[in-house]
Design a protein around this motif. Structure first.
Motif, PDB file in Angstrom:
ATOM      1  N   ILE A 271       0.921  -1.269  -0.074  1.00 29.68           N
ATOM      2  CA  ILE A 271       0.124  -0.067   0.050  1.00 29.68           C
ATOM      3  C   ILE A 271       1.074   1.378  -0.082  1.00 29.68           C
ATOM      4  N   ASP A 272       2.048   1.319   0.679  1.00 29.30           N
ATOM      5  CA  ASP A 272       3.035   2.313   0.639  1.00 29.30           C
ATOM      6  C   ASP A 272       3.245   2.822  -0.731  1.00 29.30           C
ATOM      7  N   GLU A 273       3.578   1.887  -1.834  1.00 30.57           N
ATOM      8  CA  GLU A 273       3.757   2.125  -3.197  1.00 30.57           C
ATOM      9  C   GLU A 273       2.562   2.669  -3.745  1.00 30.57           C
ATOM     10  N   ALA A 274       1.270   1.979  -3.653  1.00 34.22           N
ATOM     11  CA  ALA A 274       0.111   2.177  -4.332  1.00 34.22           C
ATOM     12  C   ALA A 274      -0.376   3.774  -3.879  1.00 34.22           C
ATOM     13  N   MET A 275      -0.156   4.139  -2.880  1.00 33.44           N
ATOM     14  CA  MET A 275      -0.693   5.348  -2.269  1.00 33.44           C
ATOM     15  C   MET A 275       0.472   6.486  -3.053  1.00 33.44           C
ATOM     16  N   LYS A 276       1.636   6.257  -3.183  1.00 32.06           N
ATOM     17  CA  LYS A 276       2.689   7.045  -3.863  1.00 32.06           C
ATOM     18  C   LYS A 276       2.266   7.445  -5.403  1.00 32.06           C
TER      19      LYS A 276
END
Length: 485
Positions: A271-276
């Protein structure tokens, strides 16, 4: 003498008792029998996790309302183009037979649009929804259904196939949202749960454990994925993956058939990369990722020894795009990248993510091992997903009608018997509904001949709500009208 005899007698008795009892201090006798003794029980600490989780109802009740079902309508190539000329006539007329190669079915009959389903989750109370890129790829219409059965036509804010993230927007307010978590502190072996719409069955809950926290799958995403043992079905793509505290830690991502049979495995984008990526899509409607133009692999112990390394570390370059940024800076197969911008590269899993998070045009400093010595290079990053395997003369352009075209090579011009034109690489939206297919050659836009993608893009963009194209396919030519209103 009596005193001495008495002392010896006492010592003798003590030794006798010691031999019989092992010289152990004796506790008072326990009147309870051995069969009735209760084992000691350790009280659980507050931080202890249960060995087996049997109830996910609270998580579902609190977070399930923010999970949505997505229906995407993708246009199939039409079975018959709608020509400006010749006019419709009888089946025996010579002109329709001449243009028969454009139609695989009866004249005037087109295929029904294809339907594709998936899942998503609300990340903004004003209608922002995250889903997997493949769910809405090529879609001409996207419909979102909430858990309260309300339906909305969604707008695709942006789609980033490189990462696998798509951002949708629906015209609604005060919507329930999921709680966004982080991978910090998340470990393999922990329980997770997912809510999605497998095979169109809404509000389906699946649970499992994390099998691996960083599983690279080349060709799927530049991001190392979370591997779980949850069941993966059609329609699960875009489903949120929750930790037991109710926070989203990932988004389910389907694996292409090229990877092979992965039955019993499921993968999720962190989710960290998805939100970026979602933030880039929200601001710019697209996401930009840096590109080195190399293929890498892990350094094993035998490889480390053969390269003269003290231990397995870094990312081994196995191939270099001859027209890519790394080749321009002198990198070649066999180099082992051990640092980027001064930060160590422990293995090959994180280097693609580090590079992709940088903006194209950024200069990075690489330290690499070659011929038993360290070397340095500065590389100006290219753009991920750019057509690096095509000459610069074959650039691509996309028009509002849904067509992506590129220039023709000299060989393609000779084979088609044309002096100019552009080749259709991708056809979506209105163009696909009109029947234009990849591989078609567009010779004219309205009444103007086109010879380059830039010229095509400019002319198509100035055509208003309708554009007429002169299309050549299999040596046959005809005009096609596309409504882009």
């Amino acid at each position: 003498m009596r005193r001495d005899n008495l002392k010896y007698l006492l010592i003798s008795q003590c030794l006798s008792v010691a031999v019989s009892t092992g010289c152990m201090a004796q506790s008072p006798p326990n009147t309870a029998s051995s069969e009735t003794r209760m084992p000691a029980v350790r009280l659980p600490n507050d931080g202890d996790a249960p060995a087996v989780v049997t109830d996910f109802s609270r998580l579902v009740n609190e977070e399930g309302n923010a999970v949505v079902h997505i229906d995407a309508t993708a246009a199939r190539p039409a079975a018959a183009l709608t020509p400006l000329w010749p006019p419709a006539g009888s089946e025996d007329a010579p002109l329709p037979r001449l243009f028969g190669p454009f139609s695989a079915g009866a004249p005037g009959i087109t295929d029904m649009p294809s339907q594709r389903g998936g899942s998503g989750f609300i990340v903004g109370a004003d209608g922002d929804i995250l889903t997997d890129s493949s769910v809405i790829a090529g879609a001409t219409r996207v419909t979102v259904t909430l858990t309260d059965a309300r339906q909305f036509k969604a707008t695709v804010v942006g789609n980033d196939p490189a990462s696998g993230v798509a951002l949708l927007k629906i015209p609604a307010a005060n919507l329930p949202t999921v709680s966004i978590g982080s991978l910090s502190g998340t470990k393999a072996g922990q329980w997770v749960a997912s809510i999605g719409s497998p095979h169109g069955l809404n509000d389906t809950v699946t649970a499992g454990i994390i099998s691996n926290m960083s599983r690279p799958l080349p060709g799927e995403s530049y991001v190392p994925l979370i591997q779980t043992d949850m069941t993966e079905n059609a329609g699960d793509a875009g489903s949120p993956v929750f930790s037991l505290n109710g926070n989203v830690i990932g988004m389910e991502m389907p694996v292409s058939k090229e990877i092979g049979d992965v039955g019993g495995l499921a993968f999720a984008l962190p989710i960290d990369e998805a939100m970026k990526v979602a933030q880039q899509l929200r601001l710019h409607h697209e996401a930009e990722h840096g590109r080195l133009g190399i293929t890498i692999e892990d350094v094993s112990w035998p490889l480390a020894q053969s390269f003269g390394l003290k231990k397995p570390e870094g990312a081994l370059v196995s191939s270099v795009d001859p027209r890519g940024p790394a080749a321009t800076s002198g990198l070649r197969p066999g180099d082992v990248i051990v640092k980027i911008n001064g930060a160590a590269v422990p293995d090959s899993t994180q280097l693609p993510l580090t590079v992709a998070d940088l903006t194209p045009g950024t200069s990075v400093r690489l330290a690499y091992w070659r011929d038993n010595a360290m070397h340095a290079a500065t590389v100006t990053l290219g753009r991920l997903n750019a057509a690096a395997d095509e000459p610069a003369a074959i650039a691509q352009a996309t028009a509002p009608d849904g067509l992506t075209v590129r220039g023709l090579t000299a060989q393609e011009r000779r084979d088609a018997g044309v002096e100019s034109g552009v080749r259709v690489e991708k056809s979506t939206g209105a163009a696909a509904l009109a029947g234009v297919e990849p591989g078609d050659i567009i010779l004219m836009v309205d009444s103007t001949h086109v010879s380059s993608p830039a010229q095509f893009r400019q002319k198509a963009g100035n055509s208003g709500n309708a554009v007429a194209l002169l299309v050549q396919r299999n040596g046959q030519r005809m005009f096609v009208s596309i409504d882009i209103g």
